[in-house]
Design a protein around this motif. Structure first.
Motif, PDB file in Angstrom:
ATOM      1  N   THR A  45       0.865  -1.175   0.000  1.00  0.00           N
ATOM      2  CA  THR A  45       0.000   0.000   0.000  1.00  0.00           C
ATOM      3  C   THR A  45       0.904   1.228   0.000  1.00  0.00           C
ATOM      4  OG1 THR A  45      -0.050   0.095   2.428  1.00  0.00           O
ATOM      5  CG2 THR A  45      -1.796  -1.196   1.341  1.00  0.00           C
ATOM      6  N   THR A  46       0.335   2.410  -0.116  1.00  0.00           N
ATOM      7  CA  THR A  46       1.145   3.629  -0.140  1.00  0.00           C
ATOM      8  C   THR A  46       1.866   3.874   1.189  1.00  0.00           C
ATOM      9  OG1 THR A  46      -0.800   4.932   0.424  1.00  0.00           O
ATOM     10  CG2 THR A  46      -0.210   4.798  -1.909  1.00  0.00           C
ATOM     11  N   ASP A  47       1.357   3.301   2.285  1.00  0.00           N
ATOM     12  CA  ASP A  47       2.022   3.477   3.581  1.00  0.00           C
ATOM     13  C   ASP A  47       2.905   2.280   3.940  1.00  0.00           C
ATOM     14  OD1 ASP A  47      -0.179   1.853   3.985  1.00  0.00           O
ATOM     15  OD2 ASP A  47      -0.759   2.783   5.877  1.00  0.00           O
ATOM     16  N   LYS A  48       3.357   1.534   2.930  1.00  0.00           N
ATOM     17  CA  LYS A  48       4.362   0.464   3.062  1.00  0.00           C
ATOM     18  C   LYS A  48       3.896  -0.706   3.935  1.00  0.00           C
ATOM     19  CE  LYS A  48       8.573  -0.238   1.555  1.00  0.00           C
ATOM     20  NZ  LYS A  48       8.886  -0.294   0.155  1.00  0.00           N
ATOM     21  N   LYS A  49       2.620  -1.041   3.807  1.00  0.00           N
ATOM     22  CA  LYS A  49       2.093  -2.251   4.431  1.00  0.00           C
ATOM     23  C   LYS A  49       1.719  -3.202   3.305  1.00  0.00           C
ATOM     24  CE  LYS A  49      -0.068  -0.088   8.473  1.00  0.00           C
ATOM     25  NZ  LYS A  49       0.806   0.595   9.107  1.00  0.00           N
ATOM     26  N   LEU A  50       1.634  -4.485   3.622  1.00  0.00           N
ATOM     27  CA  LEU A  50       1.211  -5.434   2.599  1.00  0.00           C
ATOM     28  C   LEU A  50      -0.235  -5.163   2.223  1.00  0.00           C
ATOM     29  CD1 LEU A  50       2.675  -8.853   3.782  1.00  0.00           C
ATOM     30  CD2 LEU A  50       3.455  -7.428   1.895  1.00  0.00           C
ATOM     31  N   LYS A  51      -0.525  -5.238   0.940  1.00  0.00           N
ATOM     32  CA  LYS A  51      -1.905  -5.081   0.484  1.00  0.00           C
ATOM     33  C   LYS A  51      -2.744  -6.237   1.008  1.00  0.00           C
ATOM     34  CE  LYS A  51      -1.494  -2.402  -3.721  1.00  0.00           C
ATOM     35  NZ  LYS A  51      -1.785  -2.359  -5.165  1.00  0.00           N
ATOM     36  N   PRO A  52      -4.046  -6.021   1.113  1.00  0.00           N
ATOM     37  CA  PRO A  52      -4.921  -7.128   1.530  1.00  0.00           C
ATOM     38  C   PRO A  52      -4.759  -8.306   0.572  1.00  0.00           C
ATOM     39  CG  PRO A  52      -6.124  -5.055   1.484  1.00  0.00           C
ATOM     40  CD  PRO A  52      -4.779  -4.788   0.870  1.00  0.00           C
ATOM     41  N   PHE A  53      -4.767  -9.474   1.117  1.00  0.00           N
ATOM     42  CA  PHE A  53      -4.672 -10.735   0.368  1.00  0.00           C
ATOM     43  C   PHE A  53      -3.289 -11.019  -0.200  1.00  0.00           C
ATOM     44  CE2 PHE A  53      -9.101  -9.221   0.041  1.00  0.00           C
ATOM     45  CZ  PHE A  53      -9.673 -10.169   0.871  1.00  0.00           C
ATOM     46  N   VAL A  54      -2.282 -10.191   0.111  1.00  0.00           N
ATOM     47  CA  VAL A  54      -0.893 -10.532  -0.207  1.00  0.00           C
ATOM     48  C   VAL A  54      -0.372 -11.302   0.998  1.00  0.00           C
ATOM     49  CG1 VAL A  54       1.449  -9.636  -0.535  1.00  0.00           C
ATOM     50  CG2 VAL A  54      -0.482  -8.543  -1.697  1.00  0.00           C
ATOM     51  N   HIS A  55       0.211 -12.456   0.739  1.00  0.00           N
ATOM     52  CA  HIS A  55       0.691 -13.303   1.836  1.00  0.00           C
ATOM     53  C   HIS A  55       2.154 -13.654   1.654  1.00  0.00           C
ATOM     54  CE1 HIS A  55      -3.307 -13.833   3.473  1.00  0.00           C
ATOM     55  NE2 HIS A  55      -3.730 -14.000   2.231  1.00  0.00           N
ATOM     56  N   VAL A  56       2.885 -13.600   2.772  1.00  0.00           N
ATOM     57  CA  VAL A  56       4.279 -14.007   2.801  1.00  0.00           C
ATOM     58  C   VAL A  56       4.378 -15.167   3.776  1.00  0.00           C
ATOM     59  CG1 VAL A  56       6.648 -13.333   3.340  1.00  0.00           C
ATOM     60  CG2 VAL A  56       5.077 -11.657   2.329  1.00  0.00           C
ATOM     61  N   TYR A  57       5.007 -16.238   3.320  1.00  0.00           N
ATOM     62  CA  TYR A  57       5.199 -17.424   4.148  1.00  0.00           C
ATOM     63  C   TYR A  57       6.684 -17.680   4.329  1.00  0.00           C
ATOM     64  CZ  TYR A  57       0.289 -18.576   3.406  1.00  0.00           C
ATOM     65  OH  TYR A  57      -1.081 -18.547   3.390  1.00  0.00           O
ATOM     66  N   ILE A  58       7.041 -18.050   5.547  1.00  0.00           N
ATOM     67  CA  ILE A  58       8.405 -18.491   5.838  1.00  0.00           C
ATOM     68  C   ILE A  58       8.300 -19.906   6.366  1.00  0.00           C
ATOM     69  CG2 ILE A  58      10.482 -18.128   7.227  1.00  0.00           C
ATOM     70  CD1 ILE A  58       9.786 -15.155   7.223  1.00  0.00           C
ATOM     71  N   ASN A  59       8.936 -20.827   5.666  1.00  0.00           N
ATOM     72  CA  ASN A  59       8.881 -22.243   6.015  1.00  0.00           C
ATOM     73  C   ASN A  59       7.438 -22.719   6.190  1.00  0.00           C
ATOM     74  OD1 ASN A  59      11.715 -22.308   6.002  1.00  0.00           O
ATOM     75  ND2 ASN A  59      11.783 -21.631   8.124  1.00  0.00           N
ATOM     76  N   GLY A  60       6.554 -22.230   5.315  1.00  0.00           N
ATOM     77  CA  GLY A  60       5.164 -22.663   5.324  1.00  0.00           C
ATOM     78  C   GLY A  60       4.268 -21.968   6.330  1.00  0.00           C
ATOM     79  N   LYS A  61       4.802 -21.007   7.078  1.00  0.00           N
ATOM     80  CA  LYS A  61       4.013 -20.306   8.092  1.00  0.00           C
ATOM     81  C   LYS A  61       3.817 -18.845   7.676  1.00  0.00           C
ATOM     82  CE  LYS A  61       3.868 -19.279  13.014  1.00  0.00           C
ATOM     83  NZ  LYS A  61       4.556 -19.338  14.287  1.00  0.00           N
ATOM     84  N   ASN A  62       2.566 -18.397   7.672  1.00  0.00           N
ATOM     85  CA  ASN A  62       2.254 -17.023   7.296  1.00  0.00           C
ATOM     86  C   ASN A  62       2.844 -16.057   8.321  1.00  0.00           C
ATOM     87  OD1 ASN A  62       0.955 -14.542   6.633  1.00  0.00           O
ATOM     88  ND2 ASN A  62      -0.708 -15.687   5.685  1.00  0.00           N
ATOM     89  N   ILE A  63       3.499 -14.995   7.838  1.00  0.00           N
ATOM     90  CA  ILE A  63       4.152 -14.048   8.754  1.00  0.00           C
ATOM     91  C   ILE A  63       3.168 -13.296   9.630  1.00  0.00           C
ATOM     92  CG2 ILE A  63       6.199 -13.770   7.302  1.00  0.00           C
ATOM     93  CD1 ILE A  63       5.006 -10.989   6.471  1.00  0.00           C
ATOM     94  N   ILE A  64       1.883 -13.276   9.254  1.00  0.00           N
ATOM     95  CA  ILE A  64       0.910 -12.589  10.116  1.00  0.00           C
ATOM     96  C   ILE A  64       0.768 -13.304  11.461  1.00  0.00           C
ATOM     97  CG2 ILE A  64      -0.379 -11.553   8.220  1.00  0.00           C
ATOM     98  CD1 ILE A  64      -2.574 -13.670   8.708  1.00  0.00           C
ATOM     99  N   HIS A  65       1.189 -14.553  11.529  1.00  0.00           N
ATOM    100  CA  HIS A  65       1.160 -15.311  12.781  1.00  0.00           C
ATOM    101  C   HIS A  65       2.473 -15.194  13.542  1.00  0.00           C
ATOM    102  CE1 HIS A  65      -2.641 -16.887  11.499  1.00  0.00           C
ATOM    103  NE2 HIS A  65      -2.102 -17.404  10.415  1.00  0.00           N
ATOM    104  N   SER A  66       3.358 -14.355  13.060  1.00  0.00           N
ATOM    105  CA  SER A  66       4.648 -14.131  13.701  1.00  0.00           C
ATOM    106  C   SER A  66       4.790 -12.626  13.958  1.00  0.00           C
ATOM    107  CB  SER A  66       5.762 -14.674  12.794  1.00  0.00           C
ATOM    108  OG  SER A  66       6.983 -14.693  13.464  1.00  0.00           O
ATOM    109  N   GLU A  67       5.822 -12.020  13.424  1.00  0.00           N
ATOM    110  CA  GLU A  67       6.067 -10.588  13.639  1.00  0.00           C
ATOM    111  C   GLU A  67       5.765  -9.763  12.394  1.00  0.00           C
ATOM    112  OE1 GLU A  67       6.971  -9.345  16.661  1.00  0.00           O
ATOM    113  OE2 GLU A  67       6.794 -11.391  17.392  1.00  0.00           O
ATOM    114  N   ASP A  68       4.934 -10.293  11.506  1.00  0.00           N
ATOM    115  CA  ASP A  68       4.545  -9.627  10.265  1.00  0.00           C
ATOM    116  C   ASP A  68       5.794  -9.200   9.494  1.00  0.00           C
ATOM    117  OD1 ASP A  68       2.245  -9.045   8.660  1.00  0.00           O
ATOM    118  OD2 ASP A  68       2.485  -6.914   9.125  1.00  0.00           O
ATOM    119  N   LEU A  69       5.864  -7.968   9.024  1.00  0.00           N
ATOM    120  CA  LEU A  69       6.992  -7.533   8.193  1.00  0.00           C
ATOM    121  C   LEU A  69       8.308  -7.468   8.962  1.00  0.00           C
ATOM    122  CD1 LEU A  69       5.269  -4.768   6.035  1.00  0.00           C
ATOM    123  CD2 LEU A  69       5.994  -7.045   5.295  1.00  0.00           C
TER     124      LEU A  69
END
Length: 88
Positions: A45-69
């Motif tokens: 987004t313009t304020d440097k957050k992930l857009k809705p429905f963009v997902h980043v996974y680390i070792n199969g785990k979504n970063i929203i369940h960790s420390e996000d960005l």
């Protein structure tokens, strides 16, 4: 880093090598934007957050369940980036 859907076209393939200047997800994504400027409007987004429905996974785990960005990424981690995908 593995990228999917329209990001494959932007990056020229599914797997890309990213050497970030830091060790957090945001550092990896910032480096990707530096390498492939078109990605910026696809994932942020313009304020440097992930857009809705963009997902980043680390070792199969979504970063929203960790420390996000701010999630720390190790060199041995498997990272995947999924843009929004529409279908029906």
């Amino acid at each position: 880093m593995k990228v999917f859907a329209n990001l494959r076209d932007i990056c020229g393939g599914v797997s890309i090598e990213v050497n970030p200047d830091g060790n957090q997800v945001i550092d990896v994504l910032d480096k990707m934007v530096e390498m492939y400027p078109e990605i910026d409007e696809e994932i942020f987004t313009t304020d440097k957050k992930l857009k809705p429905f963009v997902h980043v996974y680390i070792n199969g785990k979504n970063i929203i369940h960790s420390e996000d960005l701010q999630t720390v990424v190790k060199e041995t981690d498997q990272m995947a980036l999924f843009p929004p995908v529409a279908g029906g």
